[in-house]
Design a protein around this motif. Structure first.
Motif, mmCIF file in Angstrom:
data_model
loop_
_atom_site.group_PDB
_atom_site.id
_atom_site.type_symbol
_atom_site.label_atom_id
_atom_site.label_comp_id
_atom_site.label_asym_id
_atom_site.label_seq_id
_atom_site.Cartn_x
_atom_site.Cartn_y
_atom_site.Cartn_z
ATOM 1 N N VAL A 1 0.774 -1.535 0.285
ATOM 2 C CA VAL A 1 0.073 -0.379 0.087
ATOM 3 C C VAL A 1 1.350 1.437 -0.227
ATOM 4 O O VAL A 1 1.328 1.720 0.446
ATOM 5 N N ILE A 2 0.936 2.499 -0.872
ATOM 6 C CA ILE A 2 1.723 3.006 -0.875
ATOM 7 C C ILE A 2 0.767 4.520 -1.555
ATOM 8 O O ILE A 2 -0.323 4.680 -2.248
ATOM 9 N N SER A 3 1.361 5.681 -1.424
ATOM 10 C CA SER A 3 0.620 6.249 -1.609
ATOM 11 C C SER A 3 0.029 6.932 -3.305
ATOM 12 O O SER A 3 0.590 5.774 -4.521
ATOM 13 N N PRO A 4 -1.317 6.671 -3.315
ATOM 14 C CA PRO A 4 -2.003 8.606 -3.191
ATOM 15 C C PRO A 4 -3.454 6.929 -2.527
ATOM 16 O O PRO A 4 -3.505 7.837 -1.340
ATOM 17 N N ALA A 5 -2.794 5.482 -1.698
ATOM 18 C CA ALA A 5 -3.824 4.740 -1.346
ATOM 19 C C ALA A 5 -3.819 5.627 0.330
ATOM 20 O O ALA A 5 -4.186 5.590 1.030
ATOM 21 N N VAL A 6 -2.473 6.091 1.113
ATOM 22 C CA VAL A 6 -1.695 6.347 1.793
ATOM 23 C C VAL A 6 -0.475 6.915 1.828
ATOM 24 O O VAL A 6 -0.737 7.300 0.314
ATOM 25 N N PRO A 7 -0.957 8.326 2.544
ATOM 26 C CA PRO A 7 0.097 9.236 2.710
ATOM 27 C C PRO A 7 1.341 8.381 2.604
ATOM 28 O O PRO A 7 2.103 8.139 2.376
ATOM 29 N N SER A 8 2.711 9.229 1.882
ATOM 30 C CA SER A 8 3.795 8.869 1.050
ATOM 31 C C SER A 8 4.281 8.129 2.244
ATOM 32 O O SER A 8 5.529 7.531 1.882
ATOM 33 N N ASP A 9 4.779 9.117 3.340
ATOM 34 C CA ASP A 9 4.757 8.848 4.284
ATOM 35 C C ASP A 9 4.903 7.611 5.259
ATOM 36 O O ASP A 9 5.187 6.903 6.215
ATOM 37 N N GLU A 10 3.490 7.087 4.314
ATOM 38 C CA GLU A 10 2.675 5.915 6.119
ATOM 39 C C GLU A 10 3.113 4.995 5.249
ATOM 40 O O GLU A 10 1.649 4.137 5.594
#
Length: 405
Positions: free
Chosen positions: A363-372
């Motif tokens: 799971v990477i951005s944009p599904a979650v913020p890039s640092d999460e």
């Protein structure tokens, strides 16, 4: 006739699209994780093209483990024999079958609502309904981490839109306070947030929405089959199902098929059936899908031991990851996020795990913020503790190798 030299010039739109090269870069590194071809049924173990051994599946949304249940398969086969493979039209015209009506009625009774509309996909339910019932002159409020289908509805609507901080009830109240009391207001949230596994405070949201005259819509895609009586979802878990105005659900998770629905009061259903464009202009869900959903609904209601097994697995895996020092956030569901906080490491770990026999979802951005960024470890009722132990051990090894733990 001489036409001269023809110079081939890339059109501006093509030039813009050609600038997106991130997938090619990840493929060049050998760690591109998407569109992995599974060549077996969805189960706790699957076979993946290019791998000659079974892969432990911890990347599925089949929470109750019903996707390969023989009863669903037989129901789908019977429906094909009776109705054929498709409906050749939308529900509005020639695409309503008697089993569609049966499913609508059973879901309405199950959810305690006046009526239900069926959609060919859960995404269409959210993206179609939200801009339809909330338009010019109205106000839409949404959690900043809602599903992409809700965000799609936000992009389409002509309403004034306002996000509030994730699961922050004080911030929801703050934004509602700014709107005229007499204004039409819609608040939309996920019941279970699908990437990080935390749960919306539906009880508090009902109280706030009542105070400000706002309509509340809850997406139960990942709550059905997991929470509540007989799997009715997070709204029922909080004893708030009768007070939530619109409930959306999907058939592609616990109910082991494809499609979606909206449950609401009679007036709302009457309006939407005659005005929601993705409903009126999209072909109905197939007979096989409809029949398998009905069978899955019956099994979910009659076999509570499946839900009990799912939660036993959740507690077992949660403790194992916690004891090993994984960062798992605020999850309280069978979705366990394992935070990595680096795109390339997330892809690398996903690739290494597949090679080692474990399927997880990056799971990477944009599904979650890039640092999460994270990998999503999802459990089924049909996983064994032994399978979980193997999965946890291999994930621990992969995280250590990348210096995440």
């Amino acid at each position: 006739m001489h036409f001269g030299l023809i110079v081939k010039i890339m059109k501006p739109l093509r030039q813009k699209l050609a600038q997106y090269t991130y997938p090619q870069e990840m493929r060049a590194l050998g760690i591109y994780p998407y569109f992995t071809p599974i060549c077996s049924e969805q189960n706790t173990e699957v076979y993946v093209t290019g791998h000659d051994h079974p892969i432990l599946m911890f990347g599925s949304n089949s929470y109750l483990g019903l996707t390969n249940d023989p009863r669903l398969k037989e129901a789908a086969k019977r429906a094909i024999d009776k109705y054929g493979t498709g409906c050749a039209g939308s529900p509005f015209l020639n695409g309503t079958l008697d089993i569609h009506i049966q499913l609508q009625d059973e879901l309405a009774e199950f959810m305690g609502k006046d009526g239900v509309m069926l959609f060919s996909a859960g995404f269409l339910a959210n993206s179609g309904v939200i801009p339809n019932i909330c338009g010019r002159g109205d106000y839409l409020f949404y959690d900043e981490r809602v599903h992409a289908s809700i965000m799609e509805g936000r992009l389409i609507t002509n309403a004034s839109t306002q996000k509030y901080k994730h699961n922050d009830m004080a911030d929801l109240e703050r934004v509602l306070q700014k709107v005229p009391v007499e204004a039409s207001k819609l608040v939309v949230t996920d019941g279970v947030f699908s990437m990080e596994g935390d749960v919306a405070y539906v009880d508090k949201m009902v109280e706030i929405c009542d105070r400000y005259g706002a309509t509340l819509m809850v997406d139960e895609a990942h709550g059905l089959g997991v929470f509540g009586r007989e799997g009715r979802g997070t709204c029922d878990h909080y004893n708030m199902l009768p007070k939530v105005d619109l409930v959306m659900g999907t058939f592609s998770k616990s109910l082991a098929s494809v499609g979606g629905f909206i449950a609401a009061d009679a007036d709302t259903i009457n309006w939407m059936k005659h005005s929601v464009r993705p409903y009126i202009f999209t072909a109905s869900i197939t007979p096989a899908s409809t029949a398998s959903v009905l069978e899955a609904l019956h099994i979910m209601r009659s076999e509570p031991e499946r839900n009990a097994a799912l939660w036993d697995n959740q507690r077992y895996a949660f403790k194992a990851f916690k004891d090993l020092g994984f960062e798992i956030g605020n999850t309280s569901t069978p979705i366990i996020p394992l935070f990595i906080r680096d795109n390339v490491k997330t892809f690398t770990i996903t690739h290494d795990l597949l090679v080692d026999g474990v399927f997880v979802t990056p799971v990477i951005s944009p599904a979650v913020p890039s640092d999460e960024t994270l990998i999503r470890f999802a459990l089924m009722a049909t996983h064994t503790h032994e399978q979980i132990d193997i999965g946890v051990e291999k994930i621990y090894k992969a995280f250590k190798k990348q210096g995440v733990l």
